[in-house]
Design an enzyme around this catalytic site. Structure first.
Site, short mmCIF file in Angstrom:
data_model
loop_
_atom_site.label_atom_id
_atom_site.label_comp_id
_atom_site.label_asym_id
_atom_site.label_seq_id
_atom_site.Cartn_x
_atom_site.Cartn_y
_atom_site.Cartn_z
N HIS A 155 0.86 -1.17 0.00
CA HIS A 155 0.00 0.00 0.00
C HIS A 155 0.90 1.22 0.00
O HIS A 155 1.71 1.40 0.91
CB HIS A 155 -0.90 0.00 1.23
CG HIS A 155 -1.84 1.16 1.25
ND1 HIS A 155 -3.14 1.08 0.81
CD2 HIS A 155 -1.65 2.44 1.61
CE1 HIS A 155 -3.71 2.26 0.92
NE2 HIS A 155 -2.83 3.11 1.40
N CYS A 156 0.79 2.02 -1.03
CA CYS A 156 1.69 3.16 -1.16
C CYS A 156 1.03 4.42 -0.61
O CYS A 156 0.02 4.87 -1.16
CB CYS A 156 2.06 3.37 -2.62
SG CYS A 156 3.25 4.70 -2.84
#
Lengths: 426, 143
Positions: free
Chosen positions: A116-117
């Site tokens: 998850h950026c």
């Protein structure tokens, strides 16, 4: 701004093509960033109730059901000679496909979950990995481009003004660190693509030979070229979720059935989460106010369903210790008399919403919960008809006025307000 | 008297007796394949060969959608070069195959499954997790 100064200078000194190329690169970076942020990473929609029931039945048959929650369910599958464990997701009620993982920030299972950026604000999964890779690759070109011309600028300026002065005015340090980190990240992802691994797998060392002699990556196509082509130019599956549909509010379950739950779409479902939380917080406040003469009865750590229906406005069930996550546990509560027209509330959902999956991301809802609890009600959308007000005292007065029967509870208001102020100042 | 039941009529009139779910088969990796094991609830309703044939055809179609070949590479590169705006004009290969699959399932339902009181649901409506087979009550027994 520095860049515009640089650009002007360099455009005049060298060639006007420099800002043009820079501009094009910048637009490309922005395009890929937006594409990464706004595309569905490959969210797996939650199982329909029939499916979930069918799976439960199969698992019960296999296990011989025990009363309490059974241990995490896993299925083993042999893929290309490698044993892979498929885990059961309790939130989505499915057995996750291999390489899928549940992201606690997005609250969804994502296919081929990479990570998850937070910079992009979205999960990076099967459907948007190529856009993410193009984003960081183009960004590394852009940063190298900028860095090169910052250096050029310094050199050119230093002929005129002196080296140290030129150095002071230019953003070379920032540039250098950006180049280092972004190019490093691109290099890392290039390695991942060429070996067909996800960040998740690499971090866990799932396919490393240190785990076992025969441990290998069953998904790799064998050679680097095929792996790269597959990741970047392979077929793009369509989205499995309906991001533009309307959420049907169903039974007390929080999860909308097959609706879009990407990070941005999540605002919709998150808002419904938040509304429930806010109602919960509201109810807590009412309870706290009512319990201003604290009769320290009991305090437990079990979540309690707090329901106060408008009709009876009567007493709550016996054990009324209310627990929300984190900060509320230390607040002692007595036996409150609930306000007459409080909408019926169920607070168990707040605790239910903390997923306990093997995932290292911190759950963001805890922070707003902690944050909200000590905020004045002006931050909270419900109940309706509330005026946002500076002072908590004045506000809680109006709030109470709309809910309590003022005649009988004026003195209680004063005490409760004082109590509330005391508690919130803790 | 020979009555022709349309699928709509079936859904409205007939009660759902049970639902069978065929789960995904991951032995070939993450490619979309479904288990061809014949569920026991369907034994009385349909021929095993027929059913397995349907599932095998579906598996082949999904494999075709996800196939890594020159066509998919060309499409991918072309899309990248046009900044993916080309998908405003044309469908991806995957979507074309999904349409083919939808047509195939519709056809199978009409020809084979509806007369037997069964209904196959397109897996795309279930997020490609399962093939859902709805078993309707067998009205013919009550006559």
């Amino acid at each position: 701004m520095q860049e515009s100064v640089n650009c002007q200078y360099l455009a005049l000194q060298l060639t006007p093509a420099i800002p043009v190329i820079g501009g094009v690169l910048f637009l490309f970076v922005l395009g890929t960033l937006l594409r990464t942020s706004f595309s569905d990473p490959g969210v797996l929609p939650r199982a329909t109730p029939d499916e979930a029931a069918d799976l439960e039945r199969q698992i019960d048959v296999a296990n011989g059901s025990t009363g309490y929650r059974p241990p995490p369910r896993t299925k083993e599958v042999v893929i290309n000679g490698q044993t892979v464990k498929l885990k059961y997701c309790f939130t989505c009620k499915i057995f996750r496909p291999p390489r899928a993982s549940h992201c606690s920030l997005c609250d969804n299972c994502v296919e081929r979950f990479d990570h998850h950026c937070p910079w992009v604000g979205n999960c990076v999964g099967r459907r948007n990995y190529r856009f993410f890779y193009m984003f960081i690759l183009s960004l590394s070109f852009l940063t190298i481009f900028i860095f090169a011309f910052v250096i050029t600028h310094i050199i050119l300026r230093s002929h005129q003004n002196g080296f140290l002065k030129a150095l002071k005015e230019s953003p070379v340090v920032v540039c250098f660190f950006s180049v280092w980190s972004i190019v490093g990240l691109s290099g890392f992802h290039t390695y991942l693509i060429s070996s067909n691994q996800t960040t998740n797998e690499d971090i866990k060392g799932s396919w490393s030979s240190k785990r076992g002699k025969d441990n290998h990556n069953p998904y790799s196509h064998g050679n680097i070229f095929t792996n790269c082509c597959a990741a970047l130019c392979g077929p793009l599956p369509p989205s499995l979720i309906d991001r533009r549909g309307f959420i049907q509010s169903d039974t007390p379950q929080l999860a909308p059935p097959t609706n879009g739950i990407t990070m941005y779409g999540a605002t919709q479902s998150q808002q419904s989460h938040m509304c429930d939380q806010d109602q919960c917080i509201q109810s807590t406040k009412f309870v706290l106010q009512a319990a201003a003469t604290p009769l320290l009865q009991q305090q437990s750590s079990e979540p309690v369903i707090l329901t106060a229906s408008p009709e009876n406005g009567g007493s709550l069930p016996g054990r009324t210790s209310l627990t929300l996550a984190g900060p509320c546990t230390s607040l002692p509560l007595g036996q409150p008399t609930p306000p007459t027209s409080t909408p019926s509330l169920s607070c168990h959902e707040a605790t239910d919403m903390l997923p306990i999956h093997g995932h290292s991301h911190t759950h963001p809802l805890q922070e707003p919960l902690a944050h909200h609890h000590f905020l004045t009600p002006e931050e909270v959308p419900s109940p309706p008809g509330m005026l946002p007000c500076g002072s908590p005292m004045g506000h809680s007065h109006t709030m109470q006025a709309s809910f309590f029967n003022p005649a009988s509870q004026d003195s209680l208001h004063e005490d409760s307000v004082r109590g509330l102020v005391k508690l919130s100042s803790v | 008297m020979a009555e022709t039941h349309s699928l709509q009529d079936m859904r409205q009139q007939a009660a759902i007796a049970a639902k069978v779910f065929l789960q995904r088969d991951y032995t070939n990796g993450t490619v979309c394949q479904f288990q061809t094991k014949f569920p026991s609830e369907l034994e009385t309703r349909i021929d095993k060969q027929q059913f397995e044939e349907t599932v095998r055809t579906l598996n082949n179609l999904y494999a075709e959608a996800e196939k890594l070949g020159s066509q998919s590479y060309i499409e991918g590169c072309l899309a990248c070069l046009t900044a993916y705006t080309i998908f405003l004009c044309m469908e991806t290969h995957y979507e074309k195959v999904l349409k083919k699959i939808a047509k195939y399932i519709q056809e199978q339902n009409d020809k084979i499954y509806a007369p037997r009181g069964l209904l196959l649901t397109d897996p795309i409506e279930r997020g490609l997790r399962v093939i859902e087979v709805t078993i309707f009550e067998d009205r013919s027994l009550t006559r």
